[in-house]
Design a protein around this motif. Structure first.
Motif, PDB file in Angstrom:
ATOM      1  N   GLU A 253       0.812  -1.208   0.000  1.00 21.87           N
ATOM      2  CA  GLU A 253       0.000   0.000   0.000  1.00 21.87           C
ATOM      3  C   GLU A 253       0.848   1.261   0.000  1.00 21.87           C
ATOM      4  OE1 GLU A 253      -4.018  -1.853   1.986  1.00 21.87           O
ATOM      5  OE2 GLU A 253      -2.798  -0.526   3.237  1.00 21.87           O
ATOM      6  N   LEU A 254       0.329   2.273  -0.696  1.00 19.60           N
ATOM      7  CA  LEU A 254       0.967   3.581  -0.810  1.00 19.60           C
ATOM      8  C   LEU A 254       0.023   4.615  -0.214  1.00 19.60           C
ATOM      9  CD1 LEU A 254       3.322   5.288  -2.111  1.00 19.60           C
ATOM     10  CD2 LEU A 254       1.756   5.607  -4.046  1.00 19.60           C
ATOM     11  N   VAL A 255       0.549   5.422   0.694  1.00 21.14           N
ATOM     12  CA  VAL A 255      -0.214   6.515   1.277  1.00 21.14           C
ATOM     13  C   VAL A 255       0.184   7.801   0.569  1.00 21.14           C
ATOM     14  CG1 VAL A 255      -0.700   7.839   3.386  1.00 21.14           C
ATOM     15  CG2 VAL A 255      -0.199   5.380   3.537  1.00 21.14           C
ATOM     16  N   ILE A 256      -0.799   8.582   0.176  1.00 20.11           N
ATOM     17  CA  ILE A 256      -0.558   9.935  -0.317  1.00 20.11           C
ATOM     18  C   ILE A 256      -1.210  10.849   0.707  1.00 20.11           C
ATOM     19  CG2 ILE A 256      -0.778  11.574  -2.216  1.00 20.11           C
ATOM     20  CD1 ILE A 256      -1.254   9.169  -4.085  1.00 20.11           C
ATOM     21  N   GLY A 257      -0.385  11.560   1.474  1.00 20.04           N
ATOM     22  CA  GLY A 257      -0.876  12.356   2.586  1.00 20.04           C
ATOM     23  C   GLY A 257      -0.959  13.833   2.259  1.00 20.04           C
ATOM     24  N   ASP A 258      -1.948  14.482   2.854  1.00 19.91           N
ATOM     25  CA  ASP A 258      -2.074  15.928   2.673  1.00 19.91           C
ATOM     26  C   ASP A 258      -1.002  16.651   3.489  1.00 19.91           C
ATOM     27  OD1 ASP A 258      -3.054  16.229   5.366  1.00 19.91           O
ATOM     28  OD2 ASP A 258      -5.125  15.974   4.677  1.00 19.91           O
ATOM     29  N   GLY A 259      -0.988  17.965   3.398  1.00 20.26           N
ATOM     30  CA  GLY A 259       0.046  18.754   4.062  1.00 20.26           C
ATOM     31  C   GLY A 259       0.048  18.651   5.570  1.00 20.26           C
ATOM     32  N   ASN A 260      -1.058  18.239   6.173  1.00 24.09           N
ATOM     33  CA  ASN A 260      -1.138  18.084   7.624  1.00 24.09           C
ATOM     34  C   ASN A 260      -0.822  16.666   8.093  1.00 24.09           C
ATOM     35  OD1 ASN A 260      -2.080  20.749   8.553  1.00 24.09           O
ATOM     36  ND2 ASN A 260      -3.832  20.279   7.245  1.00 24.09           N
ATOM     37  N   PHE A 261      -0.691  15.734   7.169  1.00 26.41           N
ATOM     38  CA  PHE A 261      -0.472  14.343   7.532  1.00 26.41           C
ATOM     39  C   PHE A 261       0.909  14.165   8.164  1.00 26.41           C
ATOM     40  CE2 PHE A 261       0.569   9.873   6.653  1.00 26.41           C
ATOM     41  CZ  PHE A 261      -0.554   9.268   7.197  1.00 26.41           C
ATOM     42  N   PRO A 262       1.002  13.445   9.295  1.00 27.61           N
ATOM     43  CA  PRO A 262       2.289  13.264   9.979  1.00 27.61           C
ATOM     44  C   PRO A 262       3.146  12.176   9.327  1.00 27.61           C
ATOM     45  CG  PRO A 262       0.549  12.187  11.217  1.00 27.61           C
ATOM     46  CD  PRO A 262      -0.124  12.886  10.057  1.00 27.61           C
ATOM     47  N   ALA A 263       3.565  12.419   8.102  1.00 25.00           N
ATOM     48  CA  ALA A 263       4.244  11.408   7.285  1.00 25.00           C
ATOM     49  C   ALA A 263       5.476  10.810   7.959  1.00 25.00           C
ATOM     50  CB  ALA A 263       4.622  12.012   5.934  1.00 25.00           C
ATOM     51  N   ALA A 264       6.363  11.641   8.457  1.00 18.87           N
ATOM     52  CA  ALA A 264       7.633  11.150   9.006  1.00 18.87           C
ATOM     53  C   ALA A 264       7.449  10.298  10.245  1.00 18.87           C
ATOM     54  CB  ALA A 264       8.567  12.320   9.299  1.00 18.87           C
ATOM     55  N   SER A 265       6.412  10.546  11.025  1.00 19.18           N
ATOM     56  CA  SER A 265       6.193   9.728  12.213  1.00 19.18           C
ATOM     57  C   SER A 265       5.343   8.492  11.925  1.00 19.18           C
ATOM     58  CB  SER A 265       5.543  10.554  13.336  1.00 19.18           C
ATOM     59  OG  SER A 265       4.254  10.976  12.973  1.00 19.18           O
TER      60      SER A 265
ATOM     61  N   LEU B   4      -9.923   6.259   2.201  1.00 23.58           N
ATOM     62  CA  LEU B   4      -9.863   7.652   2.629  1.00 23.58           C
ATOM     63  C   LEU B   4      -9.962   7.711   4.142  1.00 23.58           C
ATOM     64  CD1 LEU B   4     -12.407   9.204   0.095  1.00 23.58           C
ATOM     65  CD2 LEU B   4      -9.907   9.359  -0.005  1.00 23.58           C
ATOM     66  N   MET B   5      -9.398   8.765   4.735  1.00 20.90           N
ATOM     67  CA  MET B   5      -9.562   9.000   6.161  1.00 20.90           C
ATOM     68  C   MET B   5     -10.919   9.664   6.368  1.00 20.90           C
ATOM     69  SD  MET B   5      -7.435  11.468   8.765  1.00 20.90           S
ATOM     70  CE  MET B   5      -5.893  10.565   8.688  1.00 20.90           C
ATOM     71  N   GLU B   6     -11.788   9.018   7.136  1.00 18.92           N
ATOM     72  CA  GLU B   6     -13.109   9.610   7.363  1.00 18.92           C
ATOM     73  C   GLU B   6     -13.002  10.814   8.286  1.00 18.92           C
ATOM     74  OE1 GLU B   6     -14.935   6.889  11.002  1.00 18.92           O
ATOM     75  OE2 GLU B   6     -15.458   6.392   8.960  1.00 18.92           O
ATOM     76  N   LYS B   7     -13.976  11.672   8.187  1.00 23.06           N
ATOM     77  CA  LYS B   7     -14.000  12.863   9.033  1.00 23.06           C
ATOM     78  C   LYS B   7     -14.254  12.449  10.482  1.00 23.06           C
ATOM     79  CE  LYS B   7     -17.184  15.293   6.953  1.00 23.06           C
ATOM     80  NZ  LYS B   7     -18.012  16.421   6.495  1.00 23.06           N
ATOM     81  N   VAL B   8     -13.659  13.198  11.390  1.00 20.43           N
ATOM     82  CA  VAL B   8     -13.896  12.983  12.812  1.00 20.43           C
ATOM     83  C   VAL B   8     -15.347  13.350  13.107  1.00 20.43           C
ATOM     84  CG1 VAL B   8     -13.272  13.771  15.138  1.00 20.43           C
ATOM     85  CG2 VAL B   8     -11.483  13.403  13.416  1.00 20.43           C
ATOM     86  N   ALA B   9     -16.018  12.546  13.910  1.00 19.62           N
ATOM     87  CA  ALA B   9     -17.423  12.786  14.243  1.00 19.62           C
ATOM     88  C   ALA B   9     -17.610  14.222  14.722  1.00 19.62           C
ATOM     89  CB  ALA B   9     -17.871  11.800  15.319  1.00 19.62           C
TER      90      ALA B   9
ATOM     91  N   ALA C   1      -7.662  14.951   3.101  1.00 22.92           N
ATOM     92  CA  ALA C   1      -7.273  14.684   1.712  1.00 22.92           C
ATOM     93  C   ALA C   1      -6.284  13.526   1.613  1.00 22.92           C
ATOM     94  CB  ALA C   1      -6.693  15.951   1.092  1.00 22.92           C
ATOM     95  N   ASN C   2      -6.215  12.703   2.643  1.00 24.72           N
ATOM     96  CA  ASN C   2      -5.305  11.560   2.668  1.00 24.72           C
ATOM     97  C   ASN C   2      -5.944  10.363   1.977  1.00 24.72           C
ATOM     98  OD1 ASN C   2      -3.503  12.967   4.572  1.00 24.72           O
ATOM     99  ND2 ASN C   2      -5.220  12.700   5.976  1.00 24.72           N
ATOM    100  N   ILE C   3      -5.103   9.604   1.294  1.00 23.10           N
ATOM    101  CA  ILE C   3      -5.608   8.452   0.539  1.00 23.10           C
ATOM    102  C   ILE C   3      -4.595   7.317   0.623  1.00 23.10           C
ATOM    103  CG2 ILE C   3      -4.629   9.384  -1.596  1.00 23.10           C
ATOM    104  CD1 ILE C   3      -6.996   8.196  -3.112  1.00 23.10           C
ATOM    105  N   ILE C   4      -5.090   6.087   0.641  1.00 21.30           N
ATOM    106  CA  ILE C   4      -4.245   4.893   0.574  1.00 21.30           C
ATOM    107  C   ILE C   4      -4.661   4.101  -0.659  1.00 21.30           C
ATOM    108  CG2 ILE C   4      -3.604   2.696   1.662  1.00 21.30           C
ATOM    109  CD1 ILE C   4      -4.190   4.004   4.383  1.00 21.30           C
ATOM    110  N   LEU C   5      -3.656   3.665  -1.428  1.00 20.00           N
ATOM    111  CA  LEU C   5      -3.895   2.839  -2.616  1.00 20.00           C
ATOM    112  C   LEU C   5      -3.238   1.476  -2.412  1.00 20.00           C
ATOM    113  CD1 LEU C   5      -2.971   5.439  -5.376  1.00 20.00           C
ATOM    114  CD2 LEU C   5      -5.273   4.872  -4.545  1.00 20.00           C
ATOM    115  N   LYS C   6      -3.946   0.402  -2.763  1.00 18.52           N
ATOM    116  CA  LYS C   6      -3.402  -0.957  -2.682  1.00 18.52           C
ATOM    117  C   LYS C   6      -3.004  -1.395  -4.087  1.00 18.52           C
ATOM    118  CE  LYS C   6      -5.220  -4.120   0.039  1.00 18.52           C
ATOM    119  NZ  LYS C   6      -4.130  -4.550   0.908  1.00 18.52           N
TER     120      LYS C   6
END
Length: 141
Positions: free
Chosen positions: A25-37, A72-77, A131-136
Motif C-alpha cells: 500500500e501507498l499513502v498519499i498524505g495531505d500537508g497536515n499528515f504526519p508522514a515522518a512519524s 480515505l480518512m473519514e472525518k472525525v465525528a 485529503a489523505n488516501i491509501i492505494l493498494k
C-alpha cells in the motif's frame, strides 16, 4: 528524461512504485499528515497537491482487483468541514484504473495504523483537509 512518465513523479517515487508488490500500500498524505512519524519510507512532493499526484501515480500503478483498493480518512465525528476533494479523487480513480472499486473510509486512527504498515508515504503540500488516501497495488496483466 523519459517519455510518457509524468514529470511530477520523482526518481525516488518511481523506484518505490517499482519495488512495491501485489498488496503493498501507498499513502498519499495531505500537508497536515504526519508522514515522518507514520513510516520510515517517505517521499516529499511538497509543492504539489494530491489530485495531480494521484492522477500521475495511476498512470503507472495498477490497483488491486482482488480486494478493496482505495481508502480515505473519514472525518472525525462532529467535524463540519466539507470534503469536495473526495469527489475529485473518485473521478480521477475511475478514469485512472478500471479496477477501482470505490473508496472505503477508515476512522482516523485506523488510517494512521494502516499508514504505519504501508510500503511508503508520499508527503504533499495539499491544503484540503481529510485529503489523505491509501492505494493498494495490484498486478500488471
Amino acid at each position: 528524461m523519459l517519455k510518457t512518465i509524468p514529470s511530477i513523479l520523482s526518481p525516488e517515487l518511481l523506484k518505490i512504485l517499482m519495488e512495491m508488490g501485489h498488496g503493498d500500500e501507498l499513502v498519499i498524505g495531505d500537508g497536515n499528515f504526519p508522514a515522518a512519524s507514520m513510516n520510515s519510507r517517505v517521499v516529499r512532493l511538497d509543492g504539489h497537491g494530491v489530485e495531480e499526484i494521484l492522477k500521475a501515480v495511476l498512470q503507472l500503478f495498477p490497483l488491486d482487483s482482488y480486494a478493496p483498493n482505495a481508502f480515505l480518512m473519514e472525518k472525525v465525528a462532529g467535524d463540519t468541514v466539507q470534503t469536495p476533494i473526495w469527489a475529485s479523487y473518485e473521478t480521477i480513480a475511475k478514469a485512472g484504473d478500471p479496477a477501482f472499486k470505490g473508496f472505503e473510509h477508515l476512522e482516523r486512527f485506523a488510517f494512521y495504523e494502516r499508514s504505519r504498515k504501508a510500503y511508503a508515504v508520499v508527503a504533499t503540500g495539499e491544503s484540503a483537509l481529510y485529503a489523505n488516501i491509501i492505494l493498494k497495488k495490484g498486478v500488471v496483466v
